[in-house]
Design an enzyme around this catalytic site. Structure first.
Site, PDB file in Angstrom:
ATOM      1  N   SER A   1       0.427  -5.806  -1.176  1.00 23.30           N
ATOM      2  CA  SER A   1      -0.922  -5.447  -0.739  1.00 23.30           C
ATOM      3  C   SER A   1      -2.012  -6.257  -1.427  1.00 23.30           C
ATOM      4  O   SER A   1      -3.054  -6.530  -0.825  1.00 23.30           O
ATOM      5  CB  SER A   1      -1.176  -3.953  -0.975  1.00 23.30           C
ATOM      6  OG  SER A   1      -0.343  -3.173  -0.158  1.00 23.30           O
TER       7      SER A   1
ATOM      8  N   HIS B   1       8.603  -3.427   1.758  1.00 20.66           N
ATOM      9  CA  HIS B   1       7.860  -4.090   2.827  1.00 20.66           C
ATOM     10  C   HIS B   1       8.767  -4.996   3.649  1.00 20.66           C
ATOM     11  O   HIS B   1       9.807  -5.458   3.184  1.00 20.66           O
ATOM     12  CB  HIS B   1       6.736  -4.950   2.246  1.00 20.66           C
ATOM     13  CG  HIS B   1       5.738  -4.197   1.450  1.00 20.66           C
ATOM     14  ND1 HIS B   1       4.735  -4.815   0.726  1.00 20.66           N
ATOM     15  CD2 HIS B   1       5.555  -2.866   1.259  1.00 20.66           C
ATOM     16  CE1 HIS B   1       3.994  -3.906   0.127  1.00 20.66           C
ATOM     17  NE2 HIS B   1       4.481  -2.716   0.431  1.00 20.66           N
TER      18      HIS B   1
ATOM     19  N   GLU C   1      -9.675   2.257   3.601  1.00 19.53           N
ATOM     20  CA  GLU C   1      -8.214   2.133   3.606  1.00 19.53           C
ATOM     21  C   GLU C   1      -7.515   3.476   3.769  1.00 19.53           C
ATOM     22  O   GLU C   1      -7.806   4.435   3.055  1.00 19.53           O
ATOM     23  CB  GLU C   1      -7.735   1.494   2.291  1.00 19.53           C
ATOM     24  CG  GLU C   1      -6.224   1.315   2.245  1.00 19.53           C
ATOM     25  CD  GLU C   1      -5.698   0.967   0.859  1.00 19.53           C
ATOM     26  OE1 GLU C   1      -4.597   0.377   0.781  1.00 19.53           O
ATOM     27  OE2 GLU C   1      -6.374   1.289  -0.140  1.00 19.53           O
TER      28      GLU C   1
END
Length: 614
Positions: free
Chosen positions: A192, A571, A391
């Protein structure tokens, strides 16, 4: 090959070419140019320029040119030569710009042991304006929000009739869209910090980094910087900045809009750095108060006794610690709101179940819609406009925990905040560019539906093809959040990249991680001559969490398909979707690199980054 040279090669950022050709066993100078080859710049945006040369023999002359002009003369500032003490010599100049659009070609020639080695980097410099300029920009980032995460939210929140969706999500109704690639320059799969940094600066970086290019030193704060969105907008136009998240307010995504560090874990540093005038946000909302309170207070994660909350108050900020204080905060003053010591609880736990064992000392946290409303109320007071990053952080965090139910309700909450912001902008005459996207993906997929009506359980109860009857989620009050996250027919959601775990298709009322981190004893072989000996060593590992075994069900252990050292789902490299609406949104179409988001924002605002350069 020595360690420094090997690091450069492994990172994939070596730009080294010998005029005579490289031959195995022959010493060669390694040349690294930062910013890297293919970097793109907004004219007038500031950056640090650095050339590192690693040598084994004494370094001779080094010649650095840009478009055939010596770098000193081109930048009108001298490059500083420094021995970094690790076999690398740096030639660096800070806070420089490319003032005009066009091409910039960097050429480096380094002499070592009587041979000349060269490296090149080709840059492009742009400056554009949209036909209709935006006054404000809201960047909505659904952390880890893959296409499938959106789809699950759409199924649950909107429902289907005869194979057609009853409605689409608010984000999906924005008029322009694009497919975004997400890799950093060091790795295929990003994190991120790196991906959010691309949105905030227009430059690639490396895993765990934000606002910098990685150099060869160990210091996480000396890497060459690139000016970020908050700094450019404050410097050139005096715009207001807002950071809103359901994670810690110093976590990777919000911090990347403002900060510069090689290590995202430096959150205590980032909290204090938020105070700096040249990029200080006017609104900061989220969790993570432990990064702001002095180390002597219980729960603090600071390494000093600075009370960052008090420092913000001295600068005129209102401080809010729960929902009521947020809602009652003045719309005329800057605002710091910290609603949890760590990451805020997710929507299901915060708004629906309200289990005190889960919420602990934070029973009264605001939701993302509350935070969005207050942020727009405050930021819109600035006639110069604003930039806000909002977010939905726990979409990602719950997918790491393989809890798609909680991730989905947070996706719906995120979409409700988008719906509010879009309606708010349209009522004002559509003066705000709204961008919605993820920062990276997760490898989740919908296999079908799941039910136990015929007595089957586990994998045998996954209904595929014609047997995948529609799920039975019910939204009785029409707020978009079904009351029961575990109906008799639910979704069969599965994962592509995971630790060892027990499959459980049901909603778990208490958050339960898929695996537990452990230290595992393994035997390691060591050869001495013809003799092989084994010694026992401890190494990080993980094991499936038995708390996820379904009640009354047979344990269904799924073996890990990632290294055992990671106890979470990880991820994926999948591309992600972008939706955009409002002035300037026409920029976003087709396939785009993640760095293009930054350029689309500055284009929409019509920013002249050559203003107020010092």
């Amino acid at each position: 090959m020595r360690k420094t040279q090997k690091k450069l090669l492994l990172c994939g950022i070596l730009a080294c070419m010998s005029a005579l050709g490289n031959v195995a066993g022959i010493s060669a100078a390694d040349i690294r140019i930062l910013p890297i080859d293919t970097a793109k710049f907004w004219a007038g945006a500031r950056f640090d320029f650095d050339v590192e040369v690693a040598t084994e023999k004494p370094l001779g002359d080094v010649k650095i040119e840009i478009n055939g002009i010596s770098a000193d003369k081109f930048f009108e500032k001298p490059l500083v030569k420094k021995d970094l003490g690790n076999g690398v010599t740096s030639f660096r100049v800070n806070d420089v710009t490319f003032k005009k659009p066009g091409k910039a070609v960097v050429t480096v020639k380094a002499d070592e042991n009587g041979k000349t080695y060269t490296a090149n980097a080709d840059y492009s410099v742009v400056s554009e304006k949209a036909n209709k300029k935006a006054k404000n920009v809201i960047l909505f980032i659904g952390d880890g929000m893959s296409l499938q995460a959106r789809q699950i939210a759409r199924i649950i929140s909107k429902g289907m009739t005869n194979g057609k969706y009853n409605d689409y999500l608010a984000m999906e109704k924005l008029e322009n869209n694009a497919v975004i690639t997400t890799s950093g320059y060091d790795s295929l799969v990003t994190d991120s910090a790196n991906s959010a940094s691309a949105y905030a600066t227009g430059h690639k970086s490396v895993v765990n980094a934000m606002g910098v290019y990685e150099n060869s030193t160990e210091d996480p704060f000396d890497d060459p910087k690139v000016e970020n969105i908050a700094e450019i907008l404050k410097r050139t136009r005096g715009m207001s900045i807002g950071l809103v998240t359901t994670a810690e307010s110093t976590d990777a995504t919000p911090a990347a809009m403002v900060g510069h560090t090689r290590r995202r874990a430096n959150q205590d540093y980032l909290a204090k750095d938020y105070l700096e005038d040249y990029h200080r946000p006017d609104v900061i909302l989220g969790g993570g108060s432990r990064r702001y309170i002095p180390k002597d207070l219980p729960g603090s994660k600071r390494k000093d006794n600075i009370d960052v909350i008090e420092e913000f108050k001295k600068k005129g900020y209102t401080f809010a610690s729960d929902k009521e204080e947020l809602l009652n905060a003045s719309g005329d003053k800057p605002l710091l709101g910290l609603f949890h010591t760590s990451t805020m609880n997710v929507y299901i736990d915060r708004e629906m179940f309200k289990n005190p064992k889960v919420l602990k000392n934070f029973p009264n946290q605001p939701n993302l819609i509350d935070m969005t409303k207050k942020t727009l109320e405050i930021l819109s007071k600035n006639e110069n406009g604003f930039f806000a990053m909002i977010e939905g952080a726990s979409i990602d965090k719950q997918l790491h925990d393989m809890d798609w139910h909680r991730a989905t309700y947070d996706t719906i909450e995120f979409d409700k905040a988008i719906e509010y912001a879009r309606d708010w902008s349209l009522k004002r005459g559509d003066d705000t560019l709204i961008i919605v996207l993820a920062d990276h993906a997760h490898g989740i997929s919908i296999s079908g539906t799941y039910h136990e009506k015929d007595g089957k359980k586990g994998a045998e109860a996954v209904r595929i093809y014609a047997d995948s009857i529609l799920p039975t989620f019910k939204d009785l009050d029409g707020d978009g959040f079904p009351e029961n996250p575990d109906p008799d027919v639910t979704l069969a959601v599965q994962y592509a990249n995971h630790p060892s775990y027990y499959e459980n298709y049901h909603f778990m009322e208490v958050p339960t991680p898929p695996a537990l981190a452990i230290n595992e004893t393994v035997k390691e072989a060591v050869r001495t001559g013809d003799k092989v000996e084994y010694k026992e060593v401890l190494q990080a590992s993980s094991k499936a969490n038995p708390a996820r075994i379904p009640l009354g069900g047979k344990p269904e252990l799924v073996p890990a398909n990632i290294p055992k050292s990671d106890p979470q789902e990880v991820h994926s490299a999948d591309d992600i979707l972008l939706n955009a609406g409002g002035p300037g949104s026409e920029y976003f179409k087709g396939m785009m690199d993640n760095t293009e988001v930054f350029f689309g924002i500055l284009r929409a605002l019509g920013i002249d980054a050559n203003k107020n350069l010092k």
